[in-house]
Design a protein around this motif. Structure first.
Motif, PDB file in Angstrom:
ATOM      1  N   LEU A   1       8.950  84.728 -19.460  1.00  0.00           N
ATOM      2  CA  LEU A   1       9.751  85.304 -18.381  1.00  0.00           C
ATOM      3  C   LEU A   1       9.122  84.968 -17.044  1.00  0.00           C
ATOM      4  CD1 LEU A   1      10.262  88.805 -20.034  1.00  0.00           C
ATOM      5  CD2 LEU A   1      11.786  86.815 -20.153  1.00  0.00           C
TER       6      LEU A   1
ATOM      7  N   SER B   1       2.112  96.081  -6.089  1.00  0.00           N
ATOM      8  CA  SER B   1       2.305  95.695  -7.480  1.00  0.00           C
ATOM      9  C   SER B   1       2.683  96.907  -8.313  1.00  0.00           C
ATOM     10  CB  SER B   1       1.040  95.029  -8.022  1.00  0.00           C
ATOM     11  OG  SER B   1       1.176  94.695  -9.389  1.00  0.00           O
TER      12      SER B   1
ATOM     13  N   ILE C   1      14.417  92.273 -13.292  1.00  0.00           N
ATOM     14  CA  ILE C   1      14.193  92.652 -14.686  1.00  0.00           C
ATOM     15  C   ILE C   1      15.419  93.325 -15.293  1.00  0.00           C
ATOM     16  CG2 ILE C   1      13.018  94.785 -13.950  1.00  0.00           C
ATOM     17  CD1 ILE C   1      11.442  94.658 -16.560  1.00  0.00           C
TER      18      ILE C   1
ATOM     19  N   THR D   1      -3.295  90.955  -9.799  1.00  0.00           N
ATOM     20  CA  THR D   1      -2.207  90.473  -8.943  1.00  0.00           C
ATOM     21  C   THR D   1      -2.640  90.436  -7.492  1.00  0.00           C
ATOM     22  OG1 THR D   1      -0.566  91.371 -10.479  1.00  0.00           O
ATOM     23  CG2 THR D   1       0.179  90.905  -8.237  1.00  0.00           C
TER      24      THR D   1
ATOM     25  N   ARG E   1       1.414  90.344 -21.031  1.00  0.00           N
ATOM     26  CA  ARG E   1       1.533  90.251 -19.577  1.00  0.00           C
ATOM     27  C   ARG E   1       0.582  89.181 -19.070  1.00  0.00           C
ATOM     28  NH1 ARG E   1       1.128  95.631 -16.048  1.00  0.00           N
ATOM     29  NH2 ARG E   1       1.344  94.035 -14.430  1.00  0.00           N
TER      30      ARG E   1
ATOM     31  N   VAL F   1       5.320  94.655 -13.677  1.00  0.00           N
ATOM     32  CA  VAL F   1       6.159  95.143 -14.770  1.00  0.00           C
ATOM     33  C   VAL F   1       5.283  95.413 -15.992  1.00  0.00           C
ATOM     34  CG1 VAL F   1       8.097  94.651 -16.295  1.00  0.00           C
ATOM     35  CG2 VAL F   1       8.156  93.902 -13.904  1.00  0.00           C
TER      36      VAL F   1
ATOM     37  N   MET G   1       5.921  88.548 -14.671  1.00  0.00           N
ATOM     38  CA  MET G   1       6.471  89.413 -13.633  1.00  0.00           C
ATOM     39  C   MET G   1       5.435  90.408 -13.111  1.00  0.00           C
ATOM     40  SD  MET G   1      10.331  90.113 -15.034  1.00  0.00           S
ATOM     41  CE  MET G   1       9.808  90.667 -16.654  1.00  0.00           C
TER      42      MET G   1
ATOM     43  N   SER H   1       5.263  87.560 -20.218  1.00  0.00           N
ATOM     44  CA  SER H   1       5.848  87.871 -18.916  1.00  0.00           C
ATOM     45  C   SER H   1       4.922  87.483 -17.779  1.00  0.00           C
ATOM     46  CB  SER H   1       6.149  89.372 -18.823  1.00  0.00           C
ATOM     47  OG  SER H   1       6.494  89.735 -17.497  1.00  0.00           O
TER      48      SER H   1
ATOM     49  N   VAL I   1      10.637  85.106 -13.908  1.00  0.00           N
ATOM     50  CA  VAL I   1      11.584  85.545 -12.890  1.00  0.00           C
ATOM     51  C   VAL I   1      10.935  86.639 -12.044  1.00  0.00           C
ATOM     52  CG1 VAL I   1      13.614  84.957 -14.235  1.00  0.00           C
ATOM     53  CG2 VAL I   1      12.612  87.228 -14.475  1.00  0.00           C
ATOM     54  N   LYS I   2      11.523  86.916 -10.901  1.00  0.00           N
ATOM     55  CA  LYS I   2      10.987  87.951 -10.021  1.00  0.00           C
ATOM     56  C   LYS I   2      11.140  89.326 -10.672  1.00  0.00           C
ATOM     57  CE  LYS I   2      11.970  85.367  -5.783  1.00  0.00           C
ATOM     58  NZ  LYS I   2      12.709  85.325  -4.499  1.00  0.00           N
ATOM     59  N   PRO I   3      10.166  90.213 -10.463  1.00  0.00           N
ATOM     60  CA  PRO I   3      10.241  91.532 -11.110  1.00  0.00           C
ATOM     61  C   PRO I   3      11.469  92.336 -10.696  1.00  0.00           C
ATOM     62  CG  PRO I   3       8.480  91.453  -9.467  1.00  0.00           C
ATOM     63  CD  PRO I   3       8.939  90.045  -9.677  1.00  0.00           C
ATOM     64  N   GLN I   4      11.998  92.064  -9.507  1.00  0.00           N
ATOM     65  CA  GLN I   4      13.189  92.787  -9.058  1.00  0.00           C
ATOM     66  C   GLN I   4      14.407  92.477  -9.916  1.00  0.00           C
ATOM     67  OE1 GLN I   4      11.114  90.988  -7.216  1.00  0.00           O
ATOM     68  NE2 GLN I   4      10.759  91.838  -5.178  1.00  0.00           N
TER      69      GLN I   4
END
Length: 284
Positions: free
Chosen positions: A84, A280, A91, A184, A132, A115, A112, A110, A86-89
């Motif tokens: 995954l 984060s 999800i 992060t 993660r 997340v 992200m 992931s 993609v941006k966490p927004q």
């Protein structure tokens, strides 16, 4: 001859061989082919992952992506590994649509920020293992560093995560998911701090009278060269700093400002990393 600075990053001794990562007829699904997703995909293919075993979900595929021989926007069938990127927004928008791709033996990895695994398991239920990761943008040139966390001791899944991320740089594992927010803040966002340092050094040099183009060149190459020394020298950063610093000299004068207890770089970086870590946590 001197080693080119771009080759002096800290990477595994040898790039992993991904040609046997997947069993025959098993496939990897990459969700998102932005800058980080594309960097990973190029690294995987360079490490031997067969393009016919790769699927990519990308609403706006580029011509470059289309030329790689991977399956773009595939039919919904189970995949062995799902990455995954993609941006966490996104999800809540993206993950529910991935249910048909997830099988009971799938590994979901992931990228992200923020997340947590519990939310990931809820939004993309049914997989065997969830991992993660937090890579950073130098992955685009094979010089990234990725931290990984998994809440189960599944050696095969962890080896898959290691192999995939080592194709674009070094990897480290953390044993507490809470630390991923600090990761992060430090390495995930860290390249932007370094780039801004170059901007600030160049602007300061220009303020001292240097022509702008020379100030930029000096700042960029100084940081690139120092980074190459960090990557290739067995000495610590502190020792390398001391090696450059003569008592009562020009470097010592500059460091006296930079290392001020209350207003110096260490105090500033605490504020910087805390702000990034808190964001984060909010994203999660």
């Amino acid at each position: 001859p001197a080693r080119p600075c771009g080759e002096a990053c800290s990477k595994p001794a040898a790039m992993p061989d991904l040609s046997t990562l997947l069993a025959p007829r098993k496939k990897l699904l990459l969700v998102g082919a932005g800058k980080m997703g594309s960097a990973l995909l190029n690294g995987w293919l360079a490490a031997g992952l067969p393009p016919q075993q790769v699927s990519v979900v990308e609403p706006n595929p580029s011509a470059e992506l289309a030329s790689l021989g991977v399956d773009i926007n595939p039919s919904a069938t189970p995949h062995a590994i799902i990455v995954l990127a993609v941006k966490p927004q996104l999800i809540d928008e993206v993950l529910p649509s991935l249910a048909p791709f997830v099988a009971g033996d799938s590994v979901v990895l992931s990228l992200m920020a923020g997340v947590r695994l519990a939310r990931l398991q809820s939004a993309c239920a049914g997989a065997a293992t969830y991992i993660r990761t937090m890579p950073n943008t130098p992955a685009a040139i094979g010089c990234g560093v990725t931290a990984l966390y998994c809440d189960v001791a599944a050696d095969a899944a962890r080896q898959s995560g290691d192999s995939l991320m080592q194709s674009v740089g070094a990897t480290v594992w953390v044993d507490n998911e809470d630390l991923m927010d600090a990761v992060t803040a430090l390495s995930g966002s860290g390249p932007a701090y370094v780039f801004h340092l170059v901007e600030a050094m160049a602007q300061a040099g220009e303020g001292l009278g240097l022509p702008p183009e020379i100030a930029v060149q000096l700042a960029r190459q100084t940081v690139a060269g120092a980074g190459a020394m960090l990557a290739t020298s067995p000495e610590s950063a502190a020792q390398l700093r001391e090696n450059v610093t003569s008592k009562g000299g020009t470097t010592a004068a500059g460091l006296a400002v930079l290392m001020h207890e209350k207003s110096g770089l260490t105090a500033l970086m605490r504020h910087v990393l805390t702000a990034a870590r808190d964001r984060s946590q909010e994203l999660g």
